[in-house]
Design a protein around this motif. Structure first.
Motif, mmCIF file in Angstrom:
data_model
loop_
_atom_site.group_PDB
_atom_site.id
_atom_site.type_symbol
_atom_site.label_atom_id
_atom_site.label_comp_id
_atom_site.label_asym_id
_atom_site.label_seq_id
_atom_site.Cartn_x
_atom_site.Cartn_y
_atom_site.Cartn_z
ATOM 1 N N VAL A 46 -21.628 12.335 -0.491
ATOM 2 C CA VAL A 46 -21.096 10.968 -0.487
ATOM 3 C C VAL A 46 -19.803 10.919 -1.293
ATOM 4 N N MET A 47 -18.831 10.178 -0.785
ATOM 5 C CA MET A 47 -17.641 9.837 -1.569
ATOM 6 C C MET A 47 -17.806 8.387 -1.971
ATOM 7 N N GLN A 48 -17.997 8.161 -3.277
ATOM 8 C CA GLN A 48 -18.215 6.803 -3.762
ATOM 9 C C GLN A 48 -16.883 6.255 -4.278
ATOM 10 N N ILE A 49 -16.469 5.129 -3.730
ATOM 11 C CA ILE A 49 -15.185 4.552 -4.128
ATOM 12 C C ILE A 49 -15.418 3.228 -4.846
ATOM 13 N N GLU A 50 -14.952 3.198 -6.093
ATOM 14 C CA GLU A 50 -15.079 1.996 -6.915
ATOM 15 C C GLU A 50 -13.710 1.317 -6.969
ATOM 16 N N HIS A 51 -13.684 0.007 -7.100
ATOM 17 C CA HIS A 51 -12.394 -0.652 -7.261
ATOM 18 C C HIS A 51 -12.524 -1.849 -8.187
ATOM 19 N N TYR A 52 -11.416 -2.488 -8.452
ATOM 20 C CA TYR A 52 -11.342 -3.593 -9.411
ATOM 21 C C TYR A 52 -11.042 -4.860 -8.610
ATOM 22 N N PRO A 53 -12.102 -5.565 -8.154
ATOM 23 C CA PRO A 53 -11.892 -6.737 -7.300
ATOM 24 C C PRO A 53 -10.919 -7.721 -7.954
ATOM 25 N N GLY A 54 -10.001 -8.210 -7.178
ATOM 26 C CA GLY A 54 -8.987 -9.120 -7.714
ATOM 27 C C GLY A 54 -7.705 -8.361 -8.009
ATOM 28 N N MET A 55 -7.781 -7.398 -8.930
ATOM 29 C CA MET A 55 -6.581 -6.617 -9.235
ATOM 30 C C MET A 55 -6.196 -5.732 -8.049
ATOM 31 N N THR A 56 -7.194 -5.237 -7.329
ATOM 32 C CA THR A 56 -6.899 -4.363 -6.188
ATOM 33 C C THR A 56 -6.019 -5.078 -5.174
ATOM 34 N N GLU A 57 -6.449 -6.274 -4.780
ATOM 35 C CA GLU A 57 -5.696 -7.037 -3.788
ATOM 36 C C GLU A 57 -4.296 -7.386 -4.321
ATOM 37 N N ALA A 58 -4.239 -7.758 -5.615
ATOM 38 C CA ALA A 58 -2.950 -8.126 -6.217
ATOM 39 C C ALA A 58 -2.015 -6.923 -6.261
ATOM 40 N N ALA A 59 -2.549 -5.759 -6.635
ATOM 41 C CA ALA A 59 -1.719 -4.554 -6.744
ATOM 42 C C ALA A 59 -1.211 -4.124 -5.367
ATOM 43 N N LEU A 60 -2.094 -4.164 -4.367
ATOM 44 C CA LEU A 60 -1.680 -3.767 -3.008
ATOM 45 C C LEU A 60 -0.617 -4.735 -2.473
ATOM 46 N N THR A 61 -0.801 -6.021 -2.747
ATOM 47 C CA THR A 61 0.169 -7.010 -2.285
ATOM 48 C C THR A 61 1.526 -6.779 -2.927
ATOM 49 N N LYS A 62 1.504 -6.474 -4.231
ATOM 50 C CA LYS A 62 2.754 -6.233 -4.962
ATOM 51 C C LYS A 62 3.471 -4.994 -4.406
ATOM 52 N N ILE A 63 2.719 -3.946 -4.134
ATOM 53 C CA ILE A 63 3.300 -2.711 -3.592
ATOM 54 C C ILE A 63 3.901 -2.989 -2.210
ATOM 55 N N ALA A 64 3.178 -3.728 -1.386
ATOM 56 C CA ALA A 64 3.661 -4.042 -0.033
ATOM 57 C C ALA A 64 4.889 -4.944 -0.084
ATOM 58 N N GLN A 65 4.874 -5.907 -1.005
ATOM 59 C CA GLN A 65 6.041 -6.797 -1.129
ATOM 60 C C GLN A 65 7.278 -6.015 -1.543
#
Lengths: 148, 81
Positions: A46-65
């Protein structure tokens, strides 16, 4: 821009068709799909992927912008999964559209470079004989330098 | 403020999130307070070069101020993609 963070799987083909259908002004579509790679010995359960809900979306949006301001893009799609994935599962995809291929290619590479080191995801490999957190690689951090 | 831990930091400390009353002025000062609490915190924060920190969901340096911060998160370098 469409930024999606989800546990469920996705159909990269369908996503790409939907993403690129809207804009008649585009001449290029670039996409990258990341897949869970097994170990050389075939021991990955298994590859278990953890993330930081809230910051993840904000960080991805910032990178895309940031990518939207650096290149002449039509649109950006980012999908990244979390949870328990198996070898061969699709982890994530990015796609870019532009009038010409250079912008689409470069922006897709930029998105991947930043997403690897600046979006709050962490991978843990559950192997047949143990488990460990995947360490960040120096070359992934170094890769950001080329965009300065 | 809320203090969050992710990946091996979460595992080493043994919880994902806790509420901490602190007057620490900077992240470093907060880390010093946490280290002094218990061995598991001292172990998790032994090497700050192996850690990253976010204040209110923005990556910052360890000398960043905490005035007005609602949420601080500690985690290892990220491995997305």
């Amino acid at each position: 821009m469409r930024i999606v963070v989800q546990e469920a799987g996705f159909d990269a083909g369908q996503e790409l068709t939907r993403f690129s259908a809207a804009d008649p002004g585009i001449g290029a579509i670039v996409s990258f799909t990341g897949v869970v790679r097994d170990t050389a010995e075939g021991t990955l359960d298994v590859m278990q992927i953890e993330h930081y809900p809230g910051m993840t979306e904000a960080a991805l949006t910032k990178i895309a912008q940031e990518a939207m301001t650096r290149w002449a893009l039509g649109d950006i799609l980012v999908i990244h999964r979390f949870g328990r994935l198996a070898p061969g599962d699709q982890i994530m995809m990015v796609a870019t559209t532009s009038a010409h291929r250079k912008d689409a290619f470069e922006a897709a590479e930029y998105l991947m470079d930043y997403l690897k080191s600046r979006a709050p995801f962490w991978k843990k490999e559950i192997l047949r004989d143990g488990a460990h957190w995947v360490a960040a690689r120096d070359e992934d951090e170094d890769a950001l330098g080329r965009w300065d | 403020m809320d203090v969050l831990y992710f990946a091996w930091v979460r595992e080493r400390i043994g919880l994902p999130k806790e509420r901490i009353d602190t007057s620490a002025a900077t992240v470093t000062a907060l880390v010093d307070e946490l280290r002094a609490r218990e061995e598991r915190y001292a172990a998790a924060f032994a090497d700050l070069s192996a850690l990253r920190v976010a204040v209110d969901q923005e990556l910052v340096d360890f000398d960043a101020p905490l005035a007005g911060a609602r949420e601080v998160a500690f985690f290892p370098p990220m491995t997305g993609g």
